[in-house]
Motif scaffolding. Structure first.
Motif, PDB file in Angstrom:
ATOM      1  N   TRP A  28      34.689  61.057 -11.103  1.00 46.13           N
ATOM      2  CA  TRP A  28      33.235  60.984 -11.217  1.00 46.13           C
ATOM      3  C   TRP A  28      32.717  61.144 -12.645  1.00 46.13           C
ATOM      4  N   SER A  32      33.530  56.689 -12.425  1.00 51.08           N
ATOM      5  CA  SER A  32      32.281  56.300 -11.768  1.00 51.08           C
ATOM      6  C   SER A  32      31.176  56.024 -12.770  1.00 51.08           C
ATOM      7  N   MET A  65      35.709  51.403 -10.174  1.00 51.98           N
ATOM      8  CA  MET A  65      35.288  51.980  -8.910  1.00 51.98           C
ATOM      9  C   MET A  65      36.450  52.120  -7.921  1.00 51.98           C
ATOM     10  N   THR A  68      37.833  55.387  -8.781  1.00 55.71           N
ATOM     11  CA  THR A  68      36.915  56.406  -8.273  1.00 55.71           C
ATOM     12  C   THR A  68      37.162  56.637  -6.788  1.00 55.71           C
ATOM     13  N   CYS A 102      31.104  57.498  -0.796  1.00 59.39           N
ATOM     14  CA  CYS A 102      32.090  56.820  -1.635  1.00 59.39           C
ATOM     15  C   CYS A 102      32.992  55.916  -0.798  1.00 59.39           C
ATOM     16  N   GLY A 129      25.665  54.440  -4.514  1.00 62.66           N
ATOM     17  CA  GLY A 129      26.476  54.717  -5.698  1.00 62.66           C
ATOM     18  C   GLY A 129      25.850  55.764  -6.598  1.00 62.66           C
ATOM     19  N   TYR A 133      27.125  59.756  -7.108  1.00 64.21           N
ATOM     20  CA  TYR A 133      27.467  60.271  -8.438  1.00 64.21           C
ATOM     21  C   TYR A 133      26.816  61.630  -8.679  1.00 64.21           C
TER      22      TYR A 133
END
Length: 227
Positions: A28, A32, A65, A68, A102, A129, A133
């Motif tokens: 993150w 991210s 991503m 992530t 996520c 998204g 975060y």
């Protein structure tokens, strides 16, 4: 009587907690943040580059991503193994919400319904998204306060620094976007096969963001594993 030096080292009981924290920080704070910036600000950059039939920005976004998603899922599984089930804490609740958002992100990103529903799905993809975060970062602050995590209070400052750099980068990207739109309005006949105006500055800002967030990530991970 054997001395203390002769006793075997006991396994670290917090190793899975530390792995969980490490995975989430890398996911993150670094991946991210960069992946979101690429998707939001670089659609008119690298316009001549194509990979696997798609634009370059889309490949970079999916790559960041994916890591992530992978690290978040791995970290979520690890902490459930360590805690042997559900823990009724604010950190656990926010963490579960973040994980669900996520996990659904690639599904929302890949969805291609009819025109109007597609705009709605895209809106929820972007909203989810961003929400995930900030929930993830908030949860990192909550994690520092957990006794079971045994984390140094210095992490509060370093996590805040990573968040501040994320926000500063977005501020810089927005300024560059404004300057690009203004220049395009003044010169509407610019060549569409070339990168948008100020793309060089946009790339420089992205590089600075990556280097800065990587530095924050390394320091935070070192502090997580610090005895």
């Amino acid at each position: 009587m054997p001395s203390e030096l002769d006793l075997p080292d006991l396994p670290d009981p917090t190793v899975l907690i530390k792995l969980h924290g490490t995975f989430m920080v890398i996911a993150w704070i670094l991946f991210s943040s960069v992946g979101g910036a690429v998707a939001r600000y670089f659609k008119k950059t690298w316009v001549t580059e194509q990979y696997f039939g798609g634009d370059a920005w889309f490949l970079y976004h999916r790559m960041y991503m994916f890591f992530t998603w992978l690290l978040t899922c791995s970290g979520f599984i690890i902490i459930f193994i360590d805690m042997d089930g559900w823990q009724d804490t604010a950190h656990a609740i926010l963490g579960t919400i973040t994980f669900v958002l996520c996990f659904l992100q690639p599904i929302l990103g890949a969805a291609s319904p009819a025109r109007q529903p597609r705009k709605i799905v895209r809106f929820f993809h972007i909203l989810s998204g961003n929400v995930s975060y900030y929930l993830a970062v908030i949860n990192m602050f909550l994690a520092v306060g957990l006794k079971s995590a045994n984390l140094p209070e210095a992490l509060y400052g370093w996590i805040a620094g990573g968040l501040a750099l994320h926000l500063l980068a977005h501020g810089a990207f927005n300024v560059l976007d404004y300057m690009t739109r203004k220049k395009t309005a003044d010169h509407p006949m610019l060549d569409p096969t070339k990168d948008a105006s100020y793309s060089r500055w946009r790339k420089l800002t992205l590089m600075t963001q990556i280097i800065g967030l990587l530095a924050f990530t390394i320091v935070i991970v070192v502090l997580i594993w610090h005895e």
